[in-house]
Design a protein around this motif. Structure first.
Motif, PDB file in Angstrom:
ATOM      1  N   THR A  13      53.169  53.525  40.425  1.00 56.23           N
ATOM      2  CA  THR A  13      54.072  54.000  39.368  1.00 56.23           C
ATOM      3  C   THR A  13      53.388  54.373  38.061  1.00 56.23           C
ATOM      4  N   GLY A  14      52.143  53.956  37.857  1.00 56.97           N
ATOM      5  CA  GLY A  14      51.501  54.185  36.568  1.00 56.97           C
ATOM      6  C   GLY A  14      50.406  55.219  36.628  1.00 56.97           C
ATOM      7  N   PRO A  15      49.946  55.677  35.476  1.00 55.29           N
ATOM      8  CA  PRO A  15      48.861  56.661  35.414  1.00 55.29           C
ATOM      9  C   PRO A  15      47.495  56.000  35.480  1.00 55.29           C
ATOM     10  N   GLY A  16      46.484  56.795  35.765  1.00 52.28           N
ATOM     11  CA  GLY A  16      45.112  56.335  35.661  1.00 52.28           C
ATOM     12  C   GLY A  16      44.538  55.668  36.883  1.00 52.28           C
ATOM     13  N   HIS A  17      45.229  55.709  38.011  1.00 53.24           N
ATOM     14  CA  HIS A  17      44.745  55.007  39.205  1.00 53.24           C
ATOM     15  C   HIS A  17      44.247  55.949  40.295  1.00 53.24           C
ATOM     16  N   ALA A  18      44.418  57.239  40.122  1.00 51.71           N
ATOM     17  CA  ALA A  18      43.999  58.191  41.149  1.00 51.71           C
ATOM     18  C   ALA A  18      42.483  58.151  41.317  1.00 51.71           C
ATOM     19  N   GLY A  19      42.037  58.106  42.567  1.00 53.09           N
ATOM     20  CA  GLY A  19      40.614  58.091  42.854  1.00 53.09           C
ATOM     21  C   GLY A  19      39.923  56.776  42.563  1.00 53.09           C
ATOM     22  N   ARG A  20      40.685  55.702  42.413  1.00 51.52           N
ATOM     23  CA  ARG A  20      40.117  54.392  42.096  1.00 51.52           C
ATOM     24  C   ARG A  20      40.225  53.460  43.303  1.00 51.52           C
ATOM     25  N   ALA A  21      39.246  52.574  43.421  1.00 53.30           N
ATOM     26  CA  ALA A  21      39.262  51.522  44.442  1.00 53.30           C
ATOM     27  C   ALA A  21      39.113  50.186  43.737  1.00 53.30           C
ATOM     28  N   TYR A  22      40.048  49.276  43.986  1.00 50.81           N
ATOM     29  CA  TYR A  22      40.075  47.985  43.303  1.00 50.81           C
ATOM     30  C   TYR A  22      39.819  46.850  44.295  1.00 50.81           C
ATOM     31  N   THR A  23      38.789  46.041  44.010  1.00 47.29           N
ATOM     32  CA  THR A  23      38.566  44.829  44.782  1.00 47.29           C
ATOM     33  C   THR A  23      39.342  43.697  44.119  1.00 47.29           C
ATOM     34  N   LEU A  24      40.205  43.038  44.882  1.00 46.89           N
ATOM     35  CA  LEU A  24      41.162  42.083  44.328  1.00 46.89           C
ATOM     36  C   LEU A  24      40.845  40.677  44.831  1.00 46.89           C
ATOM     37  N   THR A  25      40.632  39.757  43.890  1.00 47.60           N
ATOM     38  CA  THR A  25      40.345  38.364  44.238  1.00 47.60           C
ATOM     39  C   THR A  25      41.209  37.436  43.393  1.00 47.60           C
ATOM     40  N   GLY A  26      41.164  36.173  43.765  1.00 46.56           N
ATOM     41  CA  GLY A  26      41.762  35.147  42.934  1.00 46.56           C
ATOM     42  C   GLY A  26      40.827  34.785  41.787  1.00 46.56           C
ATOM     43  N   PRO A  27      41.192  33.782  40.975  1.00 46.45           N
ATOM     44  CA  PRO A  27      40.412  33.439  39.783  1.00 46.45           C
ATOM     45  C   PRO A  27      39.224  32.540  40.054  1.00 46.45           C
ATOM     46  N   GLN A  28      39.115  31.997  41.277  1.00 45.22           N
ATOM     47  CA  GLN A  28      37.985  31.133  41.595  1.00 45.22           C
ATOM     48  C   GLN A  28      37.727  31.165  43.094  1.00 45.22           C
ATOM     49  N   ALA A  29      36.481  30.913  43.466  1.00 41.13           N
ATOM     50  CA  ALA A  29      36.112  30.849  44.878  1.00 41.13           C
ATOM     51  C   ALA A  29      36.184  29.400  45.343  1.00 41.13           C
ATOM     52  N   LEU A  30      36.946  29.165  46.403  1.00 38.78           N
ATOM     53  CA  LEU A  30      37.163  27.813  46.909  1.00 38.78           C
ATOM     54  C   LEU A  30      36.690  27.684  48.346  1.00 38.78           C
ATOM     55  N   THR A  31      36.313  26.473  48.725  1.00 43.79           N
ATOM     56  CA  THR A  31      36.051  26.179  50.133  1.00 43.79           C
ATOM     57  C   THR A  31      37.366  25.791  50.803  1.00 43.79           C
ATOM     58  N   ALA A  32      37.376  25.849  52.116  1.00 41.46           N
ATOM     59  CA  ALA A  32      38.555  25.387  52.844  1.00 41.46           C
ATOM     60  C   ALA A  32      38.807  23.908  52.573  1.00 41.46           C
ATOM     61  N   GLY A  33      37.734  23.142  52.443  1.00 43.08           N
ATOM     62  CA  GLY A  33      37.897  21.725  52.133  1.00 43.08           C
ATOM     63  C   GLY A  33      38.578  21.503  50.793  1.00 43.08           C
ATOM     64  N   GLU A  34      38.230  22.311  49.792  1.00 44.85           N
ATOM     65  CA  GLU A  34      38.877  22.194  48.487  1.00 44.85           C
ATOM     66  C   GLU A  34      40.337  22.617  48.548  1.00 44.85           C
ATOM     67  N   GLN A  35      40.632  23.619  49.351  1.00 45.28           N
ATOM     68  CA  GLN A  35      42.026  24.020  49.530  1.00 45.28           C
ATOM     69  C   GLN A  35      42.837  22.902  50.179  1.00 45.28           C
ATOM     70  N   VAL A  36      42.248  22.255  51.156  1.00 44.38           N
ATOM     71  CA  VAL A  36      42.932  21.137  51.818  1.00 44.38           C
ATOM     72  C   VAL A  36      43.189  20.009  50.826  1.00 44.38           C
ATOM     73  N   GLN A  37      42.222  19.718  49.970  1.00 49.27           N
ATOM     74  CA  GLN A  37      42.408  18.679  48.956  1.00 49.27           C
ATOM     75  C   GLN A  37      43.557  19.021  48.018  1.00 49.27           C
ATOM     76  N   GLU A  38      43.626  20.262  47.595  1.00 45.90           N
ATOM     77  CA  GLU A  38      44.708  20.679  46.693  1.00 45.90           C
ATOM     78  C   GLU A  38      46.053  20.600  47.389  1.00 45.90           C
ATOM     79  N   LEU A  39      46.093  21.016  48.638  1.00 46.62           N
ATOM     80  CA  LEU A  39      47.343  20.943  49.400  1.00 46.62           C
ATOM     81  C   LEU A  39      47.788  19.497  49.557  1.00 46.62           C
ATOM     82  N   GLY A  40      46.881  18.609  49.903  1.00 47.43           N
ATOM     83  CA  GLY A  40      47.232  17.210  50.052  1.00 47.43           C
ATOM     84  C   GLY A  40      47.682  16.587  48.739  1.00 47.43           C
ATOM     85  N   ARG A  41      47.012  16.949  47.640  1.00 43.40           N
ATOM     86  CA  ARG A  41      47.395  16.402  46.332  1.00 43.40           C
ATOM     87  C   ARG A  41      48.834  16.769  45.989  1.00 43.40           C
TER      88      ARG A  41
END
Length: 292
Positions: free
Chosen positions: A181-209
Motif C-alpha cells: 500500500t505504500g510508496p518506496g518499496h518497488a525493487g526492494r528485498a527485505y530480510t525480516l528477523t526478530g529482535p534477537q537470535a535464540l536457541t531452541a533451548g532458550e525458546q523452551v525455557q521461555e515457553l516453560g516460564r
C-alpha cells in the motif's frame, strides 16, 4: 483492490487483517481453493475460489486488482510463473512476494531454496513493480511442539544450542501491508528477523516460564529428525529442513536485521511477546504444575 493468496494460512490471514485495519480501508479479495476455509475473515473481504495451478481461475481472481500478495508453497509446480503471467494480463501493477532469507546464503543449495530463488527471478523479471520479503524461520513453527509439551512436558527438536533470529509472522504480514500500500518499496528485498537470535533451548525455557511448568528438551539426531519430519513433509522439504539445520549450527541464521523496525517504526516482536499471545495452544486442561 488488493488480492491476497494464502489467505487461510498464518501469514496471509494476518495480511488480510492488516489491510482491513488501514484508515479508510482498501478493497481486499482472497484467492482460496475451498471457500469453506475462508471463515473468520473481516467483513467485506471478497472471496475468489480458484487455484494457483489454474490460470483461468487466476484471471478471474485478478480482474481489477492493483496489487497482490503472492505466497506459493508447491515446490517446482510453476505457480509463480502462472501467477505472474495472469497478473500481467490482468493489468496488476505491484506484486509483493513472500520468499525466504535462505536465498541470500550461497551455502543453501537444497531443493526448496533453489526453487525459491527461481521464483524470485520470475517475479523480478515480470515487468511489474515487485518487492521481496525474506523472513527467517517463523516463531509460530514452535506450535509444532504443542503435543509433546501438553502430553509429556518435553520438546524434541534439532539445533538445541544454535541460534536463529526467528520472526513473528505478524511482523512479516505488517511489512507486507506496507509494501502493498505504500510508496518506496518497488525493487526492494527485505530480510525480516526478530529482535534477537535464540536457541531452541532458550525458546523452551521461555515457553516453560510463561506456562509455569518445567519443560525438558531433547535434541534430535539427524536420522531421528529425518524420521519425524518424514511423517509431515515430502522428501524435498525434509532434506531442505535438515540442510537448514546444518547451516544454523554453522551460525548462518543468527544475524539480526533492522528491516522490521525500520519499516514499521517500532521494535520487532520478541519470542516472549509471541509466546504470551499463544499460550493457550500449549496449555493442558486443568491447573498448571508450577516449575521447580
Amino acid at each position: 483492490m488488493i488480492l491476497v493468496t494464502g489467505a487461510t494460512g498464518t501469514t496471509g490471514r494476518a495480511v488480510v487483517g492488516g489491510l482491513g485495519r488501514l484508515p479508510g480501508g482498501v478493497g481486499v479479495r482472497v484467492l482460496v481453493r475451498d471457500a469453506g476455509r475462508a471463515v473468520g475473515l473481516p467483513a467485506g473481504v471478497e472471496v475468489a475460489v480458484g487455484d494457483l495451478g489454474d490460470e483461468v481461475s487466476l484471471g478471474r481472481a485478478l480482474a481489477g486488482v492493483r496489487a497482490a500478495f503472492l505466497l506459493t508453497c508447491r515446490v517446482g509446480a510453476g505457480d509463480d510463473v502462472r501467477f505472474v503471467r495472469a497478473a500481467r494480463a490482468a493489468g496488476v501493477r505491484r506484486v509483493v512476494k513472500l520468499s525466504a532469507a535462505a536465498v541470500r546464503d550461497p551455502q543453501a543449495r537444497d531443493g526448496v531454496t533453489c526453487w525459491q530463488r527461481e521464483a524470485e527471478e520470475v517475479v523480478c523479471g515480470s515487468g511489474l513493480e515487485w518487492t521481496l520479503l525474506r523472513p527467517r524461520a517463523f516463531m509460530s513453527n514452535t506450535l509444532g511442539w504443542a503435543p509433546s509439551v501438553k502430553g509429556e512436558r518435553v520438546v524434541r527438536a534439532l539445533c538445541g544450542t544454535s541460534r536463529n533470529a526467528c520472526v513473528d509472522p505478524r511482523d512479516v504480514a505488517a511489512v507486507a501491508v506496507c509494501a502493498l500500500t505504500g510508496p518506496g518499496h518497488a525493487g526492494r528485498a527485505y530480510t525480516l528477523t526478530g529482535p534477537q537470535a535464540l536457541t531452541a533451548g532458550e525458546q523452551v525455557q521461555e515457553l516453560g516460564r510463561q506456562l509455569g511448568v518445567e519443560l525438558g528438551f531433547e535434541e534430535l539426531g539427524q536420522e531421528a529428525a529425518r524420521a519425524v519430519l518424514a511423517r509431515r513433509y515430502p522428501p524435498v522439504v525434509v532434506e531442505a529442513l535438515l540442510d537448514s539445520a546444518c547451516r544454523q549450527r554453522a551460525g548462518a541464521k543468527q544475524v539480526v536485521e533492522p528491516a522490521v523496525a525500520a519499516l514499521l517504526g517500532r521494535p520487532a516482536r520478541s519470542y516472549r511477546d509471541w509466546v504470551g499471545d499463544h499460550l493457550d495452544a500449549f496449555r493442558t486442561p486443568g491447573p498448571a504444575r508450577s516449575a521447580g
